[in-house]
Design an enzyme around this catalytic site. Structure first.
Site, PDB file in Angstrom:
ATOM      1  N   GLY A  98     -33.321  -7.704 -35.648  1.00  0.00           N
ATOM      2  CA  GLY A  98     -34.534  -7.586 -34.844  1.00  0.00           C
ATOM      3  C   GLY A  98     -34.666  -6.233 -34.173  1.00  0.00           C
ATOM      4  N   ASP A  99     -35.849  -5.975 -33.625  1.00  0.00           N
ATOM      5  CA  ASP A  99     -36.142  -4.747 -32.870  1.00  0.00           C
ATOM      6  C   ASP A  99     -35.996  -3.482 -33.709  1.00  0.00           C
ATOM      7  OD1 ASP A  99     -36.518  -6.367 -30.633  1.00  0.00           O
ATOM      8  OD2 ASP A  99     -34.405  -6.242 -30.096  1.00  0.00           O
ATOM      9  N   GLU A 100     -36.296  -3.580 -34.975  1.00  0.00           N
ATOM     10  CA  GLU A 100     -36.151  -2.433 -35.882  1.00  0.00           C
ATOM     11  C   GLU A 100     -37.310  -1.452 -35.749  1.00  0.00           C
ATOM     12  OE1 GLU A 100     -36.245  -5.614 -36.829  1.00  0.00           O
ATOM     13  OE2 GLU A 100     -34.379  -6.153 -37.844  1.00  0.00           O
ATOM     14  N   THR A 140     -32.198 -17.216 -34.757  1.00  0.00           N
ATOM     15  CA  THR A 140     -33.352 -17.870 -34.170  1.00  0.00           C
ATOM     16  C   THR A 140     -33.640 -19.137 -34.980  1.00  0.00           C
ATOM     17  OG1 THR A 140     -35.587 -17.524 -33.295  1.00  0.00           O
ATOM     18  CG2 THR A 140     -35.120 -16.569 -35.482  1.00  0.00           C
ATOM     19  N   ASP A 146     -34.192  10.003 -35.360  1.00  0.00           N
ATOM     20  CA  ASP A 146     -34.086  11.005 -34.286  1.00  0.00           C
ATOM     21  C   ASP A 146     -32.952  10.695 -33.316  1.00  0.00           C
ATOM     22  OD1 ASP A 146     -36.120   8.832 -33.817  1.00  0.00           O
ATOM     23  OD2 ASP A 146     -35.907   9.536 -31.753  1.00  0.00           O
ATOM     24  N   GLN A 180     -38.473 -11.012 -35.419  1.00  0.00           N
ATOM     25  CA  GLN A 180     -37.005 -11.068 -35.529  1.00  0.00           C
ATOM     26  C   GLN A 180     -36.558 -10.265 -36.764  1.00  0.00           C
ATOM     27  OE1 GLN A 180     -38.654 -14.459 -34.819  1.00  0.00           O
ATOM     28  NE2 GLN A 180     -38.637 -13.454 -32.861  1.00  0.00           N
ATOM     29  N   LYS A 207     -35.924   5.411 -36.102  1.00  0.00           N
ATOM     30  CA  LYS A 207     -35.000   5.924 -35.083  1.00  0.00           C
ATOM     31  C   LYS A 207     -33.952   6.901 -35.626  1.00  0.00           C
ATOM     32  CE  LYS A 207     -35.265   3.288 -31.256  1.00  0.00           C
ATOM     33  NZ  LYS A 207     -35.063   2.250 -30.256  1.00  0.00           N
ATOM     34  N   LYS A 231     -40.836  -2.970 -35.904  1.00  0.00           N
ATOM     35  CA  LYS A 231     -41.906  -3.614 -36.679  1.00  0.00           C
ATOM     36  C   LYS A 231     -43.278  -3.327 -36.084  1.00  0.00           C
ATOM     37  CE  LYS A 231     -39.666  -7.484 -36.027  1.00  0.00           C
ATOM     38  NZ  LYS A 231     -38.331  -7.034 -35.604  1.00  0.00           N
ATOM     39  N   GLY A 232     -43.370  -3.398 -34.749  1.00  0.00           N
ATOM     40  CA  GLY A 232     -44.660  -3.184 -34.080  1.00  0.00           C
ATOM     41  C   GLY A 232     -45.238  -1.826 -34.419  1.00  0.00           C
ATOM     42  N   LYS A 233     -44.397  -0.810 -34.343  1.00  0.00           N
ATOM     43  CA  LYS A 233     -44.855   0.558 -34.615  1.00  0.00           C
ATOM     44  C   LYS A 233     -45.370   0.686 -36.055  1.00  0.00           C
ATOM     45  CE  LYS A 233     -43.215   5.231 -35.222  1.00  0.00           C
ATOM     46  NZ  LYS A 233     -42.049   6.054 -35.478  1.00  0.00           N
ATOM     47  N   GLY A 260     -40.779  -9.153 -29.366  1.00  0.00           N
ATOM     48  CA  GLY A 260     -41.327  -8.124 -28.479  1.00  0.00           C
ATOM     49  C   GLY A 260     -41.566  -6.905 -29.341  1.00  0.00           C
ATOM     50  N   HIS A 261     -42.815  -6.607 -29.627  1.00  0.00           N
ATOM     51  CA  HIS A 261     -43.158  -5.524 -30.552  1.00  0.00           C
ATOM     52  C   HIS A 261     -43.868  -4.411 -29.782  1.00  0.00           C
ATOM     53  CE1 HIS A 261     -43.080  -8.534 -34.169  1.00  0.00           C
ATOM     54  NE2 HIS A 261     -41.952  -8.476 -33.502  1.00  0.00           N
ATOM     55  N   GLY A 289     -35.509  -7.648 -21.536  1.00  0.00           N
ATOM     56  CA  GLY A 289     -34.961  -6.497 -20.807  1.00  0.00           C
ATOM     57  C   GLY A 289     -33.451  -6.379 -20.930  1.00  0.00           C
TER      58      GLY A 289
HETATM   59  P1  GDP Z   1     -39.806  -4.593 -33.024  1.00  0.00           P
HETATM   60  O1  GDP Z   1     -39.441  -5.819 -32.278  1.00  0.00           O
HETATM   61  O2  GDP Z   1     -39.198  -4.536 -34.387  1.00  0.00           O
HETATM   62  O3  GDP Z   1     -41.283  -4.335 -33.054  1.00  0.00           O
HETATM   63  O4  GDP Z   1     -39.138  -3.385 -32.212  1.00  0.00           O
HETATM   64  P2  GDP Z   1     -39.186  -3.176 -30.607  1.00  0.00           P
HETATM   65  O5  GDP Z   1     -40.526  -2.698 -30.233  1.00  0.00           O
HETATM   66  O6  GDP Z   1     -38.638  -4.363 -29.915  1.00  0.00           O
HETATM   67  O7  GDP Z   1     -38.086  -2.051 -30.446  1.00  0.00           O
HETATM   68  C1  GDP Z   1     -38.174  -0.829 -31.086  1.00  0.00           C
HETATM   69  C2  GDP Z   1     -38.175   0.260 -30.025  1.00  0.00           C
HETATM   70  O8  GDP Z   1     -37.936   1.506 -30.643  1.00  0.00           O
HETATM   71  C3  GDP Z   1     -39.506   0.410 -29.318  1.00  0.00           C
HETATM   72  O9  GDP Z   1     -39.262   0.839 -28.001  1.00  0.00           O
HETATM   73  C4  GDP Z   1     -40.211   1.491 -30.109  1.00  0.00           C
HETATM   74  O10 GDP Z   1     -41.160   2.226 -29.327  1.00  0.00           O
HETATM   75  C5  GDP Z   1     -39.053   2.384 -30.483  1.00  0.00           C
HETATM   76  N1  GDP Z   1     -39.181   3.068 -31.772  1.00  0.00           N
HETATM   77  C6  GDP Z   1     -39.707   2.631 -32.932  1.00  0.00           C
HETATM   78  N2  GDP Z   1     -39.534   3.535 -33.914  1.00  0.00           N
HETATM   79  C7  GDP Z   1     -38.874   4.577 -33.357  1.00  0.00           C
HETATM   80  C8  GDP Z   1     -38.362   5.811 -33.869  1.00  0.00           C
HETATM   81  O11 GDP Z   1     -38.481   6.139 -35.050  1.00  0.00           O
HETATM   82  N3  GDP Z   1     -37.708   6.631 -32.970  1.00  0.00           N
HETATM   83  C9  GDP Z   1     -37.547   6.296 -31.649  1.00  0.00           C
HETATM   84  N4  GDP Z   1     -36.889   7.139 -30.855  1.00  0.00           N
HETATM   85  N5  GDP Z   1     -38.016   5.141 -31.143  1.00  0.00           N
HETATM   86  C10 GDP Z   1     -38.654   4.298 -31.989  1.00  0.00           C
HETATM   87  P1  IMO Z   2     -38.336  -9.035 -32.421  1.00  0.00           P
HETATM   88  O1  IMO Z   2     -39.479  -9.637 -33.183  1.00  0.00           O
HETATM   89  C1  IMO Z   2     -34.137  -9.223 -31.177  1.00  0.00           C
HETATM   90  C2  IMO Z   2     -32.444 -13.256 -30.676  1.00  0.00           C
HETATM   91  C3  IMO Z   2     -32.072 -13.669 -29.255  1.00  0.00           C
HETATM   92  C4  IMO Z   2     -30.923 -14.610 -29.554  1.00  0.00           C
HETATM   93  C5  IMO Z   2     -31.371 -15.319 -30.833  1.00  0.00           C
HETATM   94  C6  IMO Z   2     -32.033 -16.673 -30.620  1.00  0.00           C
HETATM   95  O2  IMO Z   2     -38.741  -8.286 -31.207  1.00  0.00           O
HETATM   96  O3  IMO Z   2     -37.452  -8.242 -33.340  1.00  0.00           O
HETATM   97  P2  IMO Z   2     -34.415 -17.416 -29.680  1.00  0.00           P
HETATM   98  O4  IMO Z   2     -35.057 -17.185 -28.347  1.00  0.00           O
HETATM   99  O5  IMO Z   2     -35.197 -16.872 -30.827  1.00  0.00           O
HETATM  100  O6  IMO Z   2     -34.007 -18.838 -29.902  1.00  0.00           O
HETATM  101  O7  IMO Z   2     -33.020 -16.568 -29.605  1.00  0.00           O
HETATM  102  O8  IMO Z   2     -32.305 -14.431 -31.452  1.00  0.00           O
HETATM  103  N1  IMO Z   2     -33.853 -12.795 -30.837  1.00  0.00           N
HETATM  104  C7  IMO Z   2     -34.197 -11.515 -30.993  1.00  0.00           C
HETATM  105  N2  IMO Z   2     -33.458 -10.380 -30.968  1.00  0.00           N
HETATM  106  N3  IMO Z   2     -35.476  -9.165 -31.431  1.00  0.00           N
HETATM  107  C8  IMO Z   2     -36.214 -10.288 -31.493  1.00  0.00           C
HETATM  108  O9  IMO Z   2     -37.512 -10.300 -31.871  1.00  0.00           O
HETATM  109  C9  IMO Z   2     -35.596 -11.536 -31.233  1.00  0.00           C
HETATM  110  N4  IMO Z   2     -36.031 -12.806 -31.175  1.00  0.00           N
HETATM  111  C10 IMO Z   2     -34.958 -13.563 -30.949  1.00  0.00           C
HETATM  112  O10 IMO Z   2     -31.657 -12.551 -28.500  1.00  0.00           O
HETATM  113  O11 IMO Z   2     -29.759 -13.880 -29.873  1.00  0.00           O
HETATM  114 MG    MG Z   3     -38.556  -6.382 -30.492  1.00  0.00          MG
END
Ligand code: GDP
Ligand code: IMO
Ligand code: MG
Length: 433
Positions: free
Chosen positions: A12-14, A235, A329, A220, A327, A16-18, A40-41, A298
């Protein structure tokens, strides 16, 4: 135009939103198909930082229609807050105009949040995701399409409250729900969403038949997939390609491109092993420069080196047609870049992800090493990306060591990069093709 699937390839948090925001410029529909407000995107537009938990990230493109699809679990109060924030900043209320909620999507009620609040084992987001999916699988969950039918139904309300309170008591929670509370929740949901509840699968299918471009926005990542991830530290939904169309209510034949998003390193929030996790100087660098704090809770994200074993699993399950590397950079300034190519498990080298949590916890990473590249301010990375795209030079503008690093990752995963992220801003992305 066919559908494009965007999926997280790690935990997760790779980013995707961007990527969805960027690609949505060429789409007319963006649909979420699983998960809920555990997601959280983030979308960064200059000084503006937008964080979405339920609204598809394509909302930033005015021409885009938005779907919260069949396979989702949706907290209507969280959606309401997101919608009112959106209205405050843009003046727009998209409900029923360009935002539609599936009649099949399940509703997260306060009861589900109370149940999730008891979790200590997984480190969930506490948003009620698992308990809502549990009710779905147990065939007692409430869907948006059911709301009009149970409105004012006293027998249903009483039976539901009795079941919920019995579960809360059995689970050791001191929380309780009431018939008045549930009845007024149902009335509020009806009042606020009746205008946008519909057969969203049919809408998407019709759009595709008309030649429109649909983006399916994953939440995720593959390693959090209930079947193919690192169970039980996952999840409660299928986060992978197989569920993208199913959860959106269309057939897989519509899909052409499947983009797997991966950071140039790796992060994880919550419990469960992460073999390449590092807490040394490099780990601190990734966390600090990458600002690795969860968008939803957070919480500090755990950081580690790029893991090709994880990516092998993600590629086998999803068959990515392209990788969006993000990321890159953030790694600037590290002298040596490590890449995990295999694990050592109980004295043997393995190249595939083990299925049990205990085996994964015993895995030691086997690394190769690559030379690093210099740290640059975000403004310089942004300028580099703009220049790369405008001049058509693509990734040849990157420092030589960064290009070698990217080429090594592509070779290890066996999939070419379609874009490279070098900063959070929408425009800090280098198109590879
Ligand atoms: P998502 O859940 O996959 O949409 O990712 P999140 O938004 O939770 O987390 C990705 C974080 O990395 C966010 O704060 C983005 O603004 C930031 N981000 C995305 N792409 C890049 C990148 O190429 N470089 C940097 N420095 N930040 C990035
Ligand atoms: P995005 O879409 C990162 C993780 C939680 C926990 C596990 C199970 O922003 O990438 P849950 O509340 O889904 O039952 O929690 O999955 N988790 C994530 N980690 N990014 C997410 O979403 C996540 N959604 C759930 O931290 O370990
Ligand atoms: Mg996220």
């Amino acid at each position: 135009m066919p559908a494009t699937v965007i999926l997280g390839a790690q935990w997760g948090d790779e980013g995707k939103g961007k990527l969805v925001d960027r690609l949505a410029e060429q789409a007319t529909w963006v649909a979420r198909f699983q998960g809920g407000n555990n997601a959280g995107h983030t979308v960064v537009l200059g000084d503006q930082v937008l964080k979405f938990h339920l609204l598809p990230s394509g909302i930033t493109r005015k021409e885009c229609h938005l779907v919260l699809g069949d396979g989702m679990v949706i907290d209507p109060w969280v959606l309401d807050k997101e919608l009112s924030d959106w209205k405050e900043s843009t003046g727009e209320d998209p409900r029923g105009d360009r935002l539609y909620v599936s009649e099949r999507a399940h509703i997260i009620l306060p009861y589900h949040r109370y149940m999730d609040g008891l979790d200590t084992k997984i480190g969930t987001t506490g948003r009620g995701i698992g308990p809502t999916y549990a009710d779905k699988v147990n065939r007692v969950g409430l869907r948006f399409g059911d709301v009009a039918e149970v409105l004012g139904d006293e027998a249903w309300t009483k039976a539901s409250v009795d079941r919920m309170n019995a579960s809360l008591e059995a689970a050791g929670s001191s929380e309780r729900v009431s018939t008045d509370g549930l009845a007024s929740d149902i009335a509020w949901i009806h009042e606020n969403y009746a205008m946008c509840i519909g057969n969203t699968g049919l809408m998407l299918d019709n759009a595709l038949k008309l030649g429109e471009h649909v983006i399916l926005e994953g939440a995720q990542g593959t390693l959090l997939d209930i079947d193919q991830g690192t169970f039980p530290f996952v999840t409660s939904s299928i986060t992978s390609r197989g569920n993208a169309t199913h959860g959106a209510g269309i057939h897989p034949g519509h899909v052409q491109d499947v983009i797997g998003i991966t950071k140039a390193y790796i992060t994880r929030v919550g419990h469960g092993a992460m073999p390449t996790e590092v807490e040394d100087e490099a780990g601190v660098h990734m966390g600090t420069v990458g600002k690795e704090f969860g968008t939803t809770t957070g919480r500090k994200r755990r950081c580690g080196w790029f893991d090709a074993v994880v990516m092998r699993q993600a590629q086998r399950i999803n068959g990515f047609t392209g990788l969006a590397l993000t990321k890159l950079d953030v790694l600037g300034g590290l002298e040596e870049l490590k890449i995990c190519v295999a694990y050592e498990l109980d004295g043997k080298e393995i190249t595939e992800l083990p299925s049990t949590a205990s085996a994964l916890a015993r895995c030691k990473p086997v690394y190769i090493s690559m030379p690093g590249f210099p740290e640059l301010p975000l403004s310089e990375w942004l300028a580099m990306a703009v220049h790369a795209n405008e001049s058509g030079k693509g990734i040849s503008v990157l420092p030589a060591a960064a290009q070698q690093y990217v080429a090594k990752l592509e070779a290890l995963v066996g999939v070419p990069c379609t874009s490279i992220g070098v900063g959070p801003d929408r425009d800090a992305t280098i198109d590879c093709v």
